[in-house]
Design an enzyme around this catalytic site. Structure first.
Site, PDB file in Angstrom:
ATOM      1  N   ASP A 283      31.473  34.708  -3.858  1.00  0.00           N
ATOM      2  CA  ASP A 283      30.598  33.676  -3.422  1.00  0.00           C
ATOM      3  C   ASP A 283      30.271  33.918  -2.077  1.00  0.00           C
ATOM      4  OD1 ASP A 283      29.252  30.826  -4.317  1.00  0.00           O
ATOM      5  OD2 ASP A 283      30.307  30.453  -2.343  1.00  0.00           O
TER       6      ASP A 283
ATOM      7  N   ASN B 133      18.908  29.823   3.384  1.00  0.00           N
ATOM      8  CA  ASN B 133      18.040  29.086   2.812  1.00  0.00           C
ATOM      9  C   ASN B 133      17.546  28.119   3.393  1.00  0.00           C
ATOM     10  OD1 ASN B 133      17.491  30.725   0.381  1.00  0.00           O
ATOM     11  ND2 ASN B 133      18.972  29.561  -0.768  1.00  0.00           N
TER      12      ASN B 133
ATOM     13  N   HIS C 223      13.428  29.885   0.897  1.00  0.00           N
ATOM     14  CA  HIS C 223      14.051  30.526  -0.124  1.00  0.00           C
ATOM     15  C   HIS C 223      13.766  31.928  -0.320  1.00  0.00           C
ATOM     16  CE1 HIS C 223      15.668  27.104  -1.989  1.00  0.00           C
ATOM     17  NE2 HIS C 223      14.751  26.340  -1.536  1.00  0.00           N
TER      18      HIS C 223
ATOM     19  N   ASP D  48      16.275  34.876  -1.318  1.00  0.00           N
ATOM     20  CA  ASP D  48      16.024  35.774  -2.520  1.00  0.00           C
ATOM     21  C   ASP D  48      16.054  37.354  -1.868  1.00  0.00           C
ATOM     22  OD1 ASP D  48      15.664  33.638  -4.152  1.00  0.00           O
ATOM     23  OD2 ASP D  48      13.375  33.963  -4.243  1.00  0.00           O
TER      24      ASP D  48
ATOM     25  N   ASP E  44      24.359  32.174  -5.527  1.00  0.00           N
ATOM     26  CA  ASP E  44      24.729  33.362  -4.793  1.00  0.00           C
ATOM     27  C   ASP E  44      26.079  33.679  -5.247  1.00  0.00           C
ATOM     28  OD1 ASP E  44      26.181  30.671  -4.098  1.00  0.00           O
ATOM     29  OD2 ASP E  44      26.464  31.016  -2.042  1.00  0.00           O
TER      30      ASP E  44
END
Length: 355
Positions: free
Chosen positions: A227, A235, A240, A244, A277
């Protein structure tokens, strides 16, 4: 199942190749029996006529060639995806064409029977197996044989004209079918990839990871659940799209970091993304030492600053939860993932308390 270009081979291609070999075996078997009876003097011609015409020896040679051809066909039927399938298929075409041409030349020359239409059969066989190029090549060869054997025959124009039309018709249809099957195979491969891989990072998804884990049942298996620490801040701060891109970069780093990590049995790790994530790493055949080495590589690779363009550089950390199944263990991937998730949560909680 055997593979072509690294993906499961299309069933349509397998079925087509098998049916080609089966039809070749059956039709050639019928021809073989008829030719053997013909050579033995059973049927329309007596033994004496056969000997005087020279057909007996030629017929037995044809029987031998058809037997060899059927042996090749059996091998192709058993291994339709073998590397040398196309070459063995070409050998069958050559032997079939040789038998047909030999029969036509001897029959036309010795008995004056009209047998040249049989040459179209060689053209059709080539078209089915090797599409338009094969059909045209066999047409050219069979036509050359006929013209060389009977240069003054009034049938020459018919042999050339009729057989070239058959070559074009059957060859183009076979080529069209081959293109259709290839497109179908590529489409199925793309759909299979989409169903088993994460659309953002291109890494295996849960379904693919579960399939991989099933292959390691009863063997040692290390599971690392990762994680990213600080991903939400990326973010929220940069959007975003930046998040990504960061996930894609992290996926590449994990794949590179795991490249040289192998188990004592030589099994390679499998890196996947399971959502958000979170990433999952499968270490088949791994013991505590291999798991520790993998964790160390991950902790070194992930925190390296990532350039996201427009001067944006971000750094994230990683929390790792580990679960290890010993040899003979029965824990499923779901159970191991849950164990790794609990371990990852404990690591995160401990880091927050330390902070």
């Amino acid at each position: 199942m055997r593979t072509v270009t690294g993906v499961p081979s299309d069933q349509a291609l397998l079925s087509r190749r098998r049916m080609i070999e089966i039809s070749g075996l059956v039709s050639r078997g019928i021809g073989l029996v008829c030719t053997a009876l013909y050579a033995a003097g059973v049927g329309a011609m007596s033994s004496g006529q056969l000997e005087s015409s020279g057909m007996r020896s030629a017929s037995w040679v044809a029987v031998a060639l058809m037997l060899c051809c059927n042996l090749v066909a059996v091998h192709n039927l058993r291994r339709p995806l073998a590397r040398w399938y196309e070459l063995r298929s070409a050998v069958q075409v050559a032997l079939d064409a040789a038998v047909i041409c030999g029969f036509v030349v001897i029959a036309e020359g010795q008995t004056r029977e009209t047998t040249w239409p049989l040459m179209a059969l060689a053209v059709v066989i080539a078209a089915v197996r090797h599409r338009l190029p094969g059909a045209v090549l066999v047409w050219a060869l069979t036509s050359a044989v006929f013209v060389a054997a009977f240069p003054n025959s009034p049938d020459v124009p018919f042999v050339l004209g009729v057989n070239v039309m058959i070559a074009v018709i059957t060859g183009t249809q076979s080529s069209s079918l081959a293109r259709h099957l290839r497109t179908l195979q590529e489409t199925r491969a793309a759909l299979q990839h989409q169903a088993t891989h994460d659309g953002l990072t291109g890494l295996p998804n849960r379904a693919h990871l579960a399939g991989c884990a099933d292959r390691f049942t009863g063997r040692p298996l290390g599971v690392l659940l990762l994680d990213l620490n600080g991903f939400k801040l990326v973010n929220d701060t940069h959007g975003h799209a930046a998040g990504d891109l960061l996930l894609h970069r992290i996926g590449d780093r994990l794949t590179t970091a795991m490249r040289d990590v192998t188990s004592p049995d030589g099994d390679a790790p499998v890196v996947g993304r399971v959502g958000g994530d979170e990433f999952l790493v499968l270490l088949p055949g791994a013991g505590p030492g291999t798991v520790a080495a993998a964790c160390e590589r991950i902790r070194e690779a992930v925190p390296v600053p990532a350039d996201l363009g427009d001067g944006v550089r971000v750094t994230v950390g990683v929390s790792i939860g580990v679960a290890l199944r010993p040899a003979g263990g029965e824990a499923t991937l779901a159970a191991l993932t849950a164990e790794a998730d609990a371990a990852m949560y404990r690591e995160k909680h401990g880091r927050r308390q330390a902070a």
